[in-house]
Design a protein around this motif. Structure first.
Motif, mmCIF file in Angstrom:
data_model
loop_
_atom_site.group_PDB
_atom_site.id
_atom_site.type_symbol
_atom_site.label_atom_id
_atom_site.label_comp_id
_atom_site.label_asym_id
_atom_site.label_seq_id
_atom_site.Cartn_x
_atom_site.Cartn_y
_atom_site.Cartn_z
ATOM 1 N N ASN A 79 48.718 45.133 21.089
ATOM 2 C CA ASN A 79 49.537 44.008 21.523
ATOM 3 C C ASN A 79 48.615 42.865 21.952
ATOM 4 O O ASN A 79 47.892 42.992 22.939
ATOM 5 C CB ASN A 79 50.437 44.421 22.686
ATOM 6 C CG ASN A 79 51.352 43.313 23.148
ATOM 7 O OD1 ASN A 79 50.908 42.214 23.456
ATOM 8 N ND2 ASN A 79 52.643 43.595 23.206
ATOM 9 N N LYS A 80 48.633 41.773 21.210
ATOM 10 C CA LYS A 80 47.821 40.601 21.544
ATOM 11 C C LYS A 80 48.673 39.407 21.935
ATOM 12 O O LYS A 80 48.154 38.335 22.234
ATOM 13 C CB LYS A 80 46.929 40.241 20.360
ATOM 14 C CG LYS A 80 45.895 41.314 20.054
ATOM 15 C CD LYS A 80 44.964 40.883 18.943
ATOM 16 C CE LYS A 80 43.901 41.953 18.683
ATOM 17 N NZ LYS A 80 42.965 41.556 17.601
ATOM 18 N N SER A 81 49.994 39.597 21.938
ATOM 19 C CA SER A 81 50.900 38.489 22.243
ATOM 20 C C SER A 81 51.333 38.470 23.697
ATOM 21 O O SER A 81 51.926 37.494 24.160
ATOM 22 C CB SER A 81 52.141 38.575 21.345
ATOM 23 O OG SER A 81 52.823 39.803 21.542
ATOM 24 N N GLY A 82 51.071 39.546 24.433
ATOM 25 C CA GLY A 82 51.459 39.590 25.838
ATOM 26 C C GLY A 82 52.936 39.879 26.020
ATOM 27 O O GLY A 82 53.538 40.619 25.253
ATOM 28 N N LYS A 115 56.167 48.889 24.925
ATOM 29 C CA LYS A 115 55.456 47.674 24.516
ATOM 30 C C LYS A 115 54.527 47.197 25.640
ATOM 31 O O LYS A 115 54.843 47.341 26.825
ATOM 32 C CB LYS A 115 56.443 46.562 24.163
ATOM 33 C CG LYS A 115 57.295 46.865 22.933
ATOM 34 C CD LYS A 115 58.237 45.719 22.612
ATOM 35 C CE LYS A 115 59.065 46.029 21.372
ATOM 36 N NZ LYS A 115 60.019 44.934 21.044
ATOM 37 N N ASN A 116 53.414 46.634 25.223
ATOM 38 C CA ASN A 116 52.463 46.007 26.138
ATOM 39 C C ASN A 116 52.032 46.950 27.254
ATOM 40 O O ASN A 116 51.989 46.577 28.421
ATOM 41 C CB ASN A 116 53.064 44.727 26.720
ATOM 42 C CG ASN A 116 51.995 43.785 27.271
ATOM 43 O OD1 ASN A 116 50.854 43.787 26.808
ATOM 44 N ND2 ASN A 116 52.364 42.978 28.258
ATOM 45 N N GLN A 117 51.719 48.176 26.886
ATOM 46 C CA GLN A 117 51.221 49.171 27.826
ATOM 47 C C GLN A 117 49.761 49.473 27.514
ATOM 48 O O GLN A 117 49.358 49.504 26.356
ATOM 49 C CB GLN A 117 52.033 50.474 27.723
ATOM 50 C CG GLN A 117 53.523 50.310 27.906
ATOM 51 C CD GLN A 117 53.945 50.220 29.366
ATOM 52 O OE1 GLN A 117 53.119 50.340 30.275
ATOM 53 N NE2 GLN A 117 55.223 50.008 29.607
ATOM 54 N N THR A 118 48.959 49.719 28.542
ATOM 55 C CA THR A 118 47.560 50.074 28.318
ATOM 56 C C THR A 118 47.471 51.482 27.744
ATOM 57 O O THR A 118 48.373 52.316 27.933
ATOM 58 C CB THR A 118 46.753 50.027 29.621
ATOM 59 O OG1 THR A 118 47.268 51.017 30.529
ATOM 60 C CG2 THR A 118 46.841 48.647 30.265
ATOM 61 N N SER A 146 55.804 44.222 30.109
ATOM 62 C CA SER A 146 55.682 45.627 29.734
ATOM 63 C C SER A 146 57.081 46.241 29.688
ATOM 64 O O SER A 146 57.945 45.908 30.498
ATOM 65 C CB SER A 146 54.814 46.380 30.735
ATOM 66 O OG SER A 146 53.501 45.879 30.733
ATOM 67 N N ARG A 161 46.013 46.665 25.349
ATOM 68 C CA ARG A 161 47.433 47.022 25.397
ATOM 69 C C ARG A 161 47.971 47.296 24.003
ATOM 70 O O ARG A 161 47.554 46.675 23.024
ATOM 71 C CB ARG A 161 48.233 45.916 26.089
ATOM 72 C CG ARG A 161 47.843 45.790 27.555
ATOM 73 C CD ARG A 161 48.533 44.659 28.281
ATOM 74 N NE ARG A 161 48.220 44.710 29.704
ATOM 75 C CZ ARG A 161 48.944 45.366 30.608
ATOM 76 N NH1 ARG A 161 50.039 46.014 30.226
ATOM 77 N NH2 ARG A 161 48.580 45.386 31.872
ATOM 78 N N TYR A 162 48.944 48.214 23.956
ATOM 79 C CA TYR A 162 49.463 48.674 22.673
ATOM 80 C C TYR A 162 50.982 48.804 22.725
ATOM 81 O O TYR A 162 51.563 49.076 23.783
ATOM 82 C CB TYR A 162 48.843 50.031 22.301
ATOM 83 C CG TYR A 162 47.354 49.959 22.072
ATOM 84 C CD1 TYR A 162 46.831 49.699 20.812
ATOM 85 C CD2 TYR A 162 46.469 50.125 23.142
ATOM 86 C CE1 TYR A 162 45.465 49.613 20.605
ATOM 87 C CE2 TYR A 162 45.094 50.040 22.948
ATOM 88 C CZ TYR A 162 44.602 49.782 21.680
ATOM 89 O OH TYR A 162 43.244 49.695 21.481
ATOM 90 N N ASP A 163 51.587 48.593 21.551
ATOM 91 C CA ASP A 163 53.011 48.861 21.360
ATOM 92 C C ASP A 163 53.134 50.144 20.542
ATOM 93 O O ASP A 163 52.476 50.283 19.502
ATOM 94 C CB ASP A 163 53.688 47.720 20.602
ATOM 95 C CG ASP A 163 53.577 46.379 21.324
ATOM 96 O OD1 ASP A 163 53.345 46.377 22.546
ATOM 97 O OD2 ASP A 163 53.723 45.338 20.643
#
Length: 338
Positions: A59-62, A96-99, A65, A138-140
């Motif tokens: 996830n690079k868009s922020g 979404k947007n979780q480490t 979470s 961060r990853y989705d």
């Protein structure tokens, strides 16, 4: 000397805020037992399992979470609300947007102490030196189980997914470290807000009693706690500025391991191990007023929590050395692009 003390206080206060904020949607359900290669909960859930299909994207868009259910790491961070519902089975995992750290904590069902040791190199003797990108990137993840699964079964599927996509390898390890031993204040005597779980409580009812809800503290009766059995959670406090958490049919080992995350490392800078000798499940709730962290040199020592622990639960903490289980990351790689 004063400057170093002030810096340490600010650091510990920051850690507590990070724990509370990053876990605001994560809660509930954890166990504290001797760890082996395969833990009891993993055996009970059926051993190694896999998602039917899964997508993992950086996830690079922020953005906020999100997860479609709580990414349980063994601690309850949010206040249980009147209309919260627990879903025991499902097929879809969506986050979404979780480490990557958050997914590891979920996959291995880490307790409060284990999570803190993995995320922060703070506890003496338990420094694990996790790569920083595991905590930051961060990853989705969207994944589907082949059939309705429990949360523990989804954890096992997540373990397989992390091993496949991130080459994750871990092992459990026991280390000797400075701890606080949780003991009875007076032999054979429990406090007024700690009691053995009643045999006639079948754990089916988890709704708030009438009259509780927004702006009102839960009923004082331990038998009326709205917490699912086997879990510890934050509750609505009875007075402004106070903190309250409770548990229903939980071991005192579970109470101990949750304490540093419930109170903050400034109050309890060591892991807590149960040395009461009491077995079985207990119901409890505990309320205290946190230290004033607005002034870093105010001289407070966390006594308010310790006094509440003694007066309400009949327990106290003693400095000791003890065996603490931790999860060690042996190898992990960033996911390669498809």
């Amino acid at each position: 000397m004063t400057d170093r003390l002030n810096k340490k206080r600010r650091f510990l206060a920051t850690i507590w805020v990070l724990v509370l904020v990053s876990g605001v949607f994560d809660c509930l359900g954890f166990s504290v037992r001797a760890q082996s290669t395969k833990q009891d909960w993993e055996k009970a859930a059926g051993g190694k399992q896999q998602f039917e299909v899964a997508s993992v994207r950086e996830n690079k868009s922020g953005g906020p979470s999100y997860s479609n259910f709580s990414l349980d790491n063994g601690n309850a961070y949010f206040i249980i609300k009147k209309n919260d519902k627990l879903d025991l089975n499902g097929t879809l995992f969506s986050a979404k947007n979780q480490t990557l750290m958050r997914y590891i904590i979920f996959a291995y069902k880490l307790s409060g102490t284990q999570e803190l040791a993995l995320r922060f190199d703070y506890f003496e003797g338990l420094q694990l030196h996790v790569p920083q990108w595991v905590k930051d990137d961060r990853y989705d993840i969207e994944a589907r189980a082949p059939e309705p699964a429990t949360k523990d079964q989804l954890r096992l599927m997540m373990q397989s997914l992390l091993a496949e996509r991130f080459k994750l390898k871990v092992h459990n390890e026991t280390r000797e470290a400075p701890v606080f031993a949780l003991v009875l204040e007076k032999p054979g005597k429990l406090g007024p807000q700690l009691e053995q779980h009643k045999a006639d409580d079948d754990c089916n009812a988890t709704a708030f009693p009438e009259g509780s809800g927004k702006g009102a503290a839960p009923a004082q009766s331990l038998s009326a706690l709205p917490i699912p059995c086997g879990q510890i959670a934050h509750l609505l406090p009875g007075s402004p500025g106070a903190n309250r958490f409770g548990g229903r049919n939980v071991t005192l080992a579970l109470l101990g391991t949750s304490m540093p995350t419930q109170t903050g490392l400034l109050t309890l800078p060591r892991p807590v191990l149960d040395e009461t000798g009491l077995k079985g499940g207990f119901d409890f709730w505990l309320e205290w007023t946190p230290e004033d962290l607005s002034e870093v040199d105010n001289g407070e020592t966390g006594g308010t929590f310790r006094e509440a622990l003694k007066n309400q639960l009949g327990l106290k903490l003693e400095r000791a050395k003890g065996s603490v289980q931790v999860l060690v990351i042996d190898h992990v790689e960033r996911q390669t692009a498809n």
